[in-house]
Structures are given as structure tokens and as C-alpha cells.
Design a protein around this motif. Structure first.
Motif, PDB file in Angstrom:
ATOM      1  N   ILE A  44       1.393   9.444  18.776  1.00  0.00           N
ATOM      2  CA  ILE A  44       1.714   9.800  20.155  1.00  0.00           C
ATOM      3  C   ILE A  44       0.961  11.054  20.580  1.00  0.00           C
ATOM      4  O   ILE A  44       0.541  11.179  21.734  1.00  0.00           O
ATOM      5  CB  ILE A  44       3.252   9.930  20.356  1.00  0.00           C
ATOM      6  N   GLN A  45       0.732  11.991  19.648  1.00  0.00           N
ATOM      7  CA  GLN A  45      -0.013  13.189  20.012  1.00  0.00           C
ATOM      8  C   GLN A  45      -1.493  12.873  20.228  1.00  0.00           C
ATOM      9  O   GLN A  45      -2.123  13.404  21.145  1.00  0.00           O
ATOM     10  CB  GLN A  45       0.180  14.288  18.963  1.00  0.00           C
ATOM     11  N   ARG A  46      -2.054  11.987  19.409  1.00  0.00           N
ATOM     12  CA  ARG A  46      -3.456  11.577  19.624  1.00  0.00           C
ATOM     13  C   ARG A  46      -3.611  10.856  20.966  1.00  0.00           C
ATOM     14  O   ARG A  46      -4.582  11.062  21.689  1.00  0.00           O
ATOM     15  CB  ARG A  46      -3.927  10.679  18.485  1.00  0.00           C
ATOM     16  N   ARG A  47      -2.644   9.995  21.265  1.00  0.00           N
ATOM     17  CA  ARG A  47      -2.665   9.277  22.538  1.00  0.00           C
ATOM     18  C   ARG A  47      -2.586  10.280  23.690  1.00  0.00           C
ATOM     19  O   ARG A  47      -3.339  10.189  24.670  1.00  0.00           O
ATOM     20  CB  ARG A  47      -1.502   8.288  22.604  1.00  0.00           C
ATOM     21  N   TYR A  48      -1.670  11.222  23.601  1.00  0.00           N
ATOM     22  CA  TYR A  48      -1.505  12.255  24.622  1.00  0.00           C
ATOM     23  C   TYR A  48      -2.823  12.998  24.834  1.00  0.00           C
ATOM     24  O   TYR A  48      -3.264  13.205  25.968  1.00  0.00           O
ATOM     25  CB  TYR A  48      -0.408  13.218  24.165  1.00  0.00           C
ATOM     26  N   ASN A  49      -3.446  13.396  23.748  1.00  0.00           N
ATOM     27  CA  ASN A  49      -4.706  14.137  23.838  1.00  0.00           C
ATOM     28  C   ASN A  49      -5.786  13.302  24.535  1.00  0.00           C
ATOM     29  O   ASN A  49      -6.498  13.786  25.412  1.00  0.00           O
ATOM     30  CB  ASN A  49      -5.164  14.553  22.437  1.00  0.00           C
ATOM     31  N   ARG A  50      -5.908  12.026  24.157  1.00  0.00           N
ATOM     32  CA  ARG A  50      -6.910  11.133  24.757  1.00  0.00           C
ATOM     33  C   ARG A  50      -6.625  10.924  26.248  1.00  0.00           C
ATOM     34  O   ARG A  50      -7.517  11.022  27.087  1.00  0.00           O
ATOM     35  CB  ARG A  50      -6.915   9.796  24.011  1.00  0.00           C
ATOM     36  N   PHE A  51      -5.345  10.662  26.595  1.00  0.00           N
ATOM     37  CA  PHE A  51      -4.986  10.414  27.985  1.00  0.00           C
ATOM     38  C   PHE A  51      -5.141  11.672  28.831  1.00  0.00           C
ATOM     39  O   PHE A  51      -5.517  11.591  29.998  1.00  0.00           O
ATOM     40  CB  PHE A  51      -3.556   9.886  28.081  1.00  0.00           C
ATOM     41  N   SER A  52      -4.861  12.853  28.251  1.00  0.00           N
ATOM     42  CA  SER A  52      -4.964  14.091  29.031  1.00  0.00           C
ATOM     43  C   SER A  52      -6.412  14.378  29.430  1.00  0.00           C
ATOM     44  O   SER A  52      -6.662  15.120  30.371  1.00  0.00           O
ATOM     45  CB  SER A  52      -4.386  15.272  28.248  1.00  0.00           C
ATOM     46  N   ARG A  53      -7.329  13.766  28.723  1.00  0.00           N
ATOM     47  CA  ARG A  53      -8.754  13.955  29.035  1.00  0.00           C
ATOM     48  C   ARG A  53      -9.320  12.805  29.867  1.00  0.00           C
ATOM     49  O   ARG A  53     -10.533  12.652  29.970  1.00  0.00           O
ATOM     50  CB  ARG A  53      -9.534  14.096  27.737  1.00  0.00           C
ATOM     51  N   GLY A  54      -8.447  11.964  30.408  1.00  0.00           N
ATOM     52  CA  GLY A  54      -8.886  10.889  31.283  1.00  0.00           C
ATOM     53  C   GLY A  54      -9.162   9.577  30.574  1.00  0.00           C
ATOM     54  O   GLY A  54      -9.676   8.643  31.183  1.00  0.00           O
ATOM     55  N   GLY A  55      -8.815   9.469  29.288  1.00  0.00           N
ATOM     56  CA  GLY A  55      -9.119   8.267  28.522  1.00  0.00           C
ATOM     57  C   GLY A  55      -8.081   7.171  28.594  1.00  0.00           C
ATOM     58  O   GLY A  55      -8.220   6.161  27.934  1.00  0.00           O
TER      59      GLY A  55
END
Length: 161
Positions: A44-55
């Protein structure tokens, strides 16, 4: 208490020989649950990081440049891959599984809203905030890895190694 989380129930064959460990919260089953919590939190943290950057599918910021939901890192940090309590995090055992997400009474800066309330506003959308799902069910790859971890621990004579 208000919380926002995802429930993950593990389906693992015959539990009879582990019933005592499950009832007491000790032994192999507990080790496996801790591993699953850490694996989910990593996902969930990796997903959060990716989504926070527009991914991902989070709505972009309208009024400024920068990463989405990363101004203070409060919501991100509460999802750190650990089983120990962190302000605003939720790690709650449930029968044959766990609930992970945001919980507790920690506030987002002084007299601000609780971290849980902030997470709910972003998860569901509130006022001018678009919904940006933070807490989601694990993807297939993560769910399979969690099941493999649990199976390995339950079949091991030394689950710590």
C-alpha cells in the motif's frame, strides 16, 4: 472509534493443530499474520508513492505543482511497513486475519482533524477534495505472496528464520 481500513482474511486449510496458537495469539500463526501485515503495508505504501506522483488514477492537483497527498507525509508515514503502532495507523487482529489502515486519535497537527478523519476525507472525497482511494484490497500478486508466506510459516518448525 472511527477508523478506515481493509480487512484481509487468510484462507489456509486445516487450522485444528494451530487452534491453541490462534486463540492465544502466539506461535506460527501470529508470525504469519505479522508477515502479512508488513507485506500489505509495503504494497500500500508503494502504491501510495506511485499514485502520488501521477502514476495511478488519483485526480491531479489543480492549484499547484507537486506530489499528491505528500505535503506533510502524515498519511504516507502512518502506512509504514511495520507491525508496531505509528501515530494514525491501524493494526487490528481479527479472526483469521487483520485489519490495516488508519485508526486512533492522533491529530494532524495540534487542533487539526484526526489522521483518520483526514484519511477518510481523501479516501471518499469531501467538499472540494476529489476521492483518492488510499486503502484498497491487495493486488493479486501481493495476496498470493501473503498466502505463500503464511503457508511457509505454518509448515515450518522454525517460523522465525
Amino acid at each position: 472509534m472511527t477508523s478506515i481500513g481493509v480487512r484481509v482474511n487468510l484462507k489456509i486449510g486445516d487450522f485444528k493443530r494451530f487452534q491453541r496458537e490462534i486463540n492465544t495469539g502466539t506461535g506460527r500463526f501470529q508470525v504469519g499474520l505479522r508477515m502479512a501485515v508488513i507485506r500489505y503495508r509495503t504494497f500500500i505504501q508503494r502504491r501510495y508513492n506511485r499514485f502520488s506522483r501521477g502514476g495511478g488514477d488519483w485526480a491531479p492537483l489543480k492549484s499547484r505543482e507537486g506530489s499528491i497527498l505528500r505535503d506533510t507525509n502524515t498519511l504516507f508515514t502512518a502506512l509504514s511497513p511495520t507491525f508496531e503502532p505509528i501515530a494514525g495507523s491501524l493494526n487490528k487482529p481479527i479472526p483469521f486475519g487483520f485489519e490495516v489502515g488508519y485508526g486512533g486519535s492522533a491529530t494532524h497537527g495540534g487542533d487539526g482533524p484526526t489522521i483518520v478523519q483526514l484519511a477518510i476525507w481523501h479516501q471518499t472525497g469531501a467538499g472540494y477534495l476529489p476521492a483518492r482511494e488510499i486503502i484498497v484490497v491487495p493486488d493479486v500478486s501481493t495476496a498470493k505472496a501473503m498466502a505463500r508466506d503464511m503457508e511457509r510459516v505454518l509448515n515450518s518448525d522454525n517460523p522465525i528464520s
